[in-house]
Design an enzyme around this catalytic site. Sequence first.
Site, PDB file in Angstrom:
ATOM      1  N   LYS A 100      23.383 -20.564  27.112  1.00  0.00           N
ATOM      2  CA  LYS A 100      23.449 -21.737  26.891  1.00  0.00           C
ATOM      3  C   LYS A 100      24.610 -22.540  26.908  1.00  0.00           C
ATOM      4  O   LYS A 100      24.731 -23.456  27.369  1.00  0.00           O
ATOM      5  CB  LYS A 100      22.982 -22.156  25.258  1.00  0.00           C
ATOM      6  CG  LYS A 100      22.656 -23.497  24.854  1.00  0.00           C
ATOM      7  CD  LYS A 100      21.761 -24.211  25.401  1.00  0.00           C
ATOM      8  CE  LYS A 100      21.641 -25.879  24.977  1.00  0.00           C
ATOM      9  NZ  LYS A 100      21.177 -26.660  25.516  1.00  0.00           N
ATOM     10  N   THR A 119      19.986 -24.920  18.449  1.00  0.00           N
ATOM     11  CA  THR A 119      21.314 -24.398  20.052  1.00  0.00           C
ATOM     12  C   THR A 119      22.593 -24.180  18.598  1.00  0.00           C
ATOM     13  O   THR A 119      22.442 -24.644  17.928  1.00  0.00           O
ATOM     14  CB  THR A 119      22.266 -25.679  20.107  1.00  0.00           C
ATOM     15  OG1 THR A 119      20.860 -25.547  21.142  1.00  0.00           O
ATOM     16  CG2 THR A 119      23.391 -24.834  20.700  1.00  0.00           C
ATOM     17  N   LYS A 151      29.035 -31.044  20.671  1.00  0.00           N
ATOM     18  CA  LYS A 151      28.485 -29.653  20.137  1.00  0.00           C
ATOM     19  C   LYS A 151      28.694 -28.803  20.549  1.00  0.00           C
ATOM     20  O   LYS A 151      29.083 -27.822  19.703  1.00  0.00           O
ATOM     21  CB  LYS A 151      27.270 -30.274  19.491  1.00  0.00           C
ATOM     22  CG  LYS A 151      26.466 -29.063  17.837  1.00  0.00           C
ATOM     23  CD  LYS A 151      25.208 -29.008  18.408  1.00  0.00           C
ATOM     24  CE  LYS A 151      24.492 -27.394  18.118  1.00  0.00           C
ATOM     25  NZ  LYS A 151      23.294 -27.753  17.449  1.00  0.00           N
ATOM     26  N   LEU A 187      16.361 -25.653  14.268  1.00  0.00           N
ATOM     27  CA  LEU A 187      16.464 -27.365  13.174  1.00  0.00           C
ATOM     28  C   LEU A 187      18.384 -27.181  14.248  1.00  0.00           C
ATOM     29  O   LEU A 187      19.031 -27.526  15.095  1.00  0.00           O
ATOM     30  CB  LEU A 187      16.951 -26.289  12.500  1.00  0.00           C
ATOM     31  CG  LEU A 187      15.857 -26.021  11.792  1.00  0.00           C
ATOM     32  CD1 LEU A 187      15.900 -24.177  10.470  1.00  0.00           C
ATOM     33  CD2 LEU A 187      15.483 -26.694  10.588  1.00  0.00           C
ATOM     34  N   PRO A 188      19.008 -28.305  12.946  1.00  0.00           N
ATOM     35  CA  PRO A 188      20.672 -28.727  14.216  1.00  0.00           C
ATOM     36  C   PRO A 188      21.811 -27.759  14.084  1.00  0.00           C
ATOM     37  O   PRO A 188      21.538 -28.040  15.191  1.00  0.00           O
ATOM     38  CB  PRO A 188      20.791 -29.762  12.666  1.00  0.00           C
ATOM     39  CG  PRO A 188      19.704 -30.308  11.823  1.00  0.00           C
ATOM     40  CD  PRO A 188      18.566 -28.675  12.134  1.00  0.00           C
TER      41      PRO A 188
HETATM   42  P1  NAD Z   1      16.865 -33.429  15.143  1.00  0.00           P
HETATM   43  O1  NAD Z   1      17.500 -33.764  14.719  1.00  0.00           O
HETATM   44  O2  NAD Z   1      16.394 -34.973  15.640  1.00  0.00           O
HETATM   45  O3  NAD Z   1      15.734 -32.816  14.737  1.00  0.00           O
HETATM   46  C1  NAD Z   1      16.350 -31.633  14.077  1.00  0.00           C
HETATM   47  C2  NAD Z   1      15.162 -32.091  12.264  1.00  0.00           C
HETATM   48  O4  NAD Z   1      15.645 -30.453  11.891  1.00  0.00           O
HETATM   49  C3  NAD Z   1      15.234 -32.909  11.671  1.00  0.00           C
HETATM   50  O5  NAD Z   1      13.881 -34.002  11.869  1.00  0.00           O
HETATM   51  C4  NAD Z   1      15.303 -32.443  10.715  1.00  0.00           C
HETATM   52  O6  NAD Z   1      15.325 -33.538   9.762  1.00  0.00           O
HETATM   53  C5  NAD Z   1      14.765 -30.830  10.668  1.00  0.00           C
HETATM   54  N1  NAD Z   1      15.723 -30.776   9.408  1.00  0.00           N
HETATM   55  C6  NAD Z   1      16.918 -30.155   9.487  1.00  0.00           C
HETATM   56  N2  NAD Z   1      17.007 -29.476   8.061  1.00  0.00           N
HETATM   57  C7  NAD Z   1      15.551 -29.041   7.358  1.00  0.00           C
HETATM   58  C8  NAD Z   1      15.296 -28.000   7.230  1.00  0.00           C
HETATM   59  N3  NAD Z   1      16.477 -27.277   6.042  1.00  0.00           N
HETATM   60  N4  NAD Z   1      13.776 -27.682   6.656  1.00  0.00           N
HETATM   61  C9  NAD Z   1      12.811 -28.400   7.468  1.00  0.00           C
HETATM   62  N5  NAD Z   1      13.275 -29.574   8.322  1.00  0.00           N
HETATM   63  C10 NAD Z   1      14.664 -29.650   8.427  1.00  0.00           C
HETATM   64  O7  NAD Z   1      17.563 -32.640  16.147  1.00  0.00           O
HETATM   65  P2  NAD Z   1      17.048 -32.659  17.642  1.00  0.00           P
HETATM   66  O8  NAD Z   1      17.731 -33.459  19.247  1.00  0.00           O
HETATM   67  O9  NAD Z   1      15.535 -31.745  18.206  1.00  0.00           O
HETATM   68  O10 NAD Z   1      18.002 -31.216  18.429  1.00  0.00           O
HETATM   69  C11 NAD Z   1      17.117 -29.507  17.710  1.00  0.00           C
HETATM   70  C12 NAD Z   1      18.111 -28.481  18.089  1.00  0.00           C
HETATM   71  O11 NAD Z   1      18.451 -28.305  19.732  1.00  0.00           O
HETATM   72  C13 NAD Z   1      19.660 -28.875  18.132  1.00  0.00           C
HETATM   73  O12 NAD Z   1      20.707 -27.586  17.893  1.00  0.00           O
HETATM   74  C14 NAD Z   1      20.288 -29.548  19.125  1.00  0.00           C
HETATM   75  O13 NAD Z   1      22.010 -28.879  19.694  1.00  0.00           O
HETATM   76  C15 NAD Z   1      19.413 -28.859  20.287  1.00  0.00           C
HETATM   77  N6  NAD Z   1      19.167 -29.392  21.803  1.00  0.00           N
HETATM   78  C16 NAD Z   1      19.195 -30.563  21.291  1.00  0.00           C
HETATM   79  C17 NAD Z   1      18.494 -31.392  22.615  1.00  0.00           C
HETATM   80  C18 NAD Z   1      18.611 -32.495  22.831  1.00  0.00           C
HETATM   81  O14 NAD Z   1      18.698 -33.089  24.123  1.00  0.00           O
HETATM   82  N7  NAD Z   1      18.346 -33.662  21.861  1.00  0.00           N
HETATM   83  C19 NAD Z   1      18.878 -30.774  23.850  1.00  0.00           C
HETATM   84  C20 NAD Z   1      18.743 -29.165  23.761  1.00  0.00           C
HETATM   85  C21 NAD Z   1      19.334 -27.965  22.595  1.00  0.00           C
END
Ligand code: NAD
Length: 302
Positions: A175, A100, A250, A71-72
């Site tokens: 991390k 994260t 972030k 999740l975000p």
């Molecule tokens: P994203 O925004 O693409 O995905 C998050 C998903 O969570 C969305 O599809 C959203 O609809 C869903 N969501 C939000 N609230 C919800 C709820 N209450 N119930 C169900 N679903 C819900 O984000 P991401 O890029 O996939 O990143 C996710 C996590 O991974 C973050 O914490 C980010 O910091 C971490 N991260 C991302 C990357 C990257 O390159 N994108 C790399 C390392 C870590």
Amino acid sequence: MERSAAMARVGFIGLGNMGGGMAANLAKAGHDVRAFDLSEDALARAKAAGCLPVASAAEAAQGAEAVITMLPAGKHVEQVYADSVFGAADTGAILIDCSTIDVDTARRVADAAASKGLMAVDAPVSGGIAAASAGTLTFMVGGSDAAFERAELFLSDMGKAVIHAGGNGAGQAAKICNNMLLGATMVATCEAFLLARKLGLDPQTFYDISSVSSGQSWSMTSYAPLPGVGPKSPADNDYQGGFAAALMLKDLKLAMEAAETVHADTPMGARAAELYAKFADEGHSGMDFSGIITMLEARDRN
Ligand code: NAD
């Protein structure tokens, strides 16, 4: 590669850029993946990838041996756990949060899980969207030895390395410290390239020297911020793709919050956080984080 679990029921909540690929890899490994996201598009993609879309986070958690969240931010994890997962998960399920989030929230949700008789780990990842799809993430895991052993069985189906960092919160600590170092070395690498060029050095020559000398770092050797220098990197693609500056910002903010909590002095991290905030303010949140070289270059006095 670590051991992986026999076919099991897994609840997966959060099927975005990262979670979508990760859930698909669990399905590919033979697990029965009950997937939930607020977005219909994300659910449709999960279905196409072999998961079973369900109507709520609670439904994803019900009867699952492992409940994985991607999740975000911390507030989403805390809310999904409190409103849906704690009431629905079987005692004996392992809760694995791969998002994260801040160290304090990671520890708080693990304590709350323990008070409900559930085991929990924080397991944030290194590696971006491509690594999530390819199943080559690195997981940094915080939790007890017993919880780590359980979580590892599932994480090894989504990654190339699963490392036990320590107790709850230690995965998040690893991390943000890693990414604070990455943010600072990227800024330093960018300024070194720009100064070298102003001093009349060819950037490729500087790369050839520095990448085998004491200035070497991942930001230099594997991810050089100038096009045409070093292995292929987002710099060769107009700074598109890769790791978005918004995500670096972030992580730097999380590192600064954590530093404040424990009264650590982190001057280089703080400067990197300021520079990435400025870069984002200038409208470059979506650019790869190595694109900060363009802002530093524009600030150079000619
Ligand atoms: P994203 O925004 O693409 O995905 C998050 C998903 O969570 C969305 O599809 C959203 O609809 C869903 N969501 C939000 N609230 C919800 C709820 N209450 N119930 C169900 N679903 C819900 O984000 P991401 O890029 O996939 O990143 C996710 C996590 O991974 C973050 O914490 C980010 O910091 C971490 N991260 C991302 C990357 C990257 O390159 N994108 C790399 C390392 C870590």
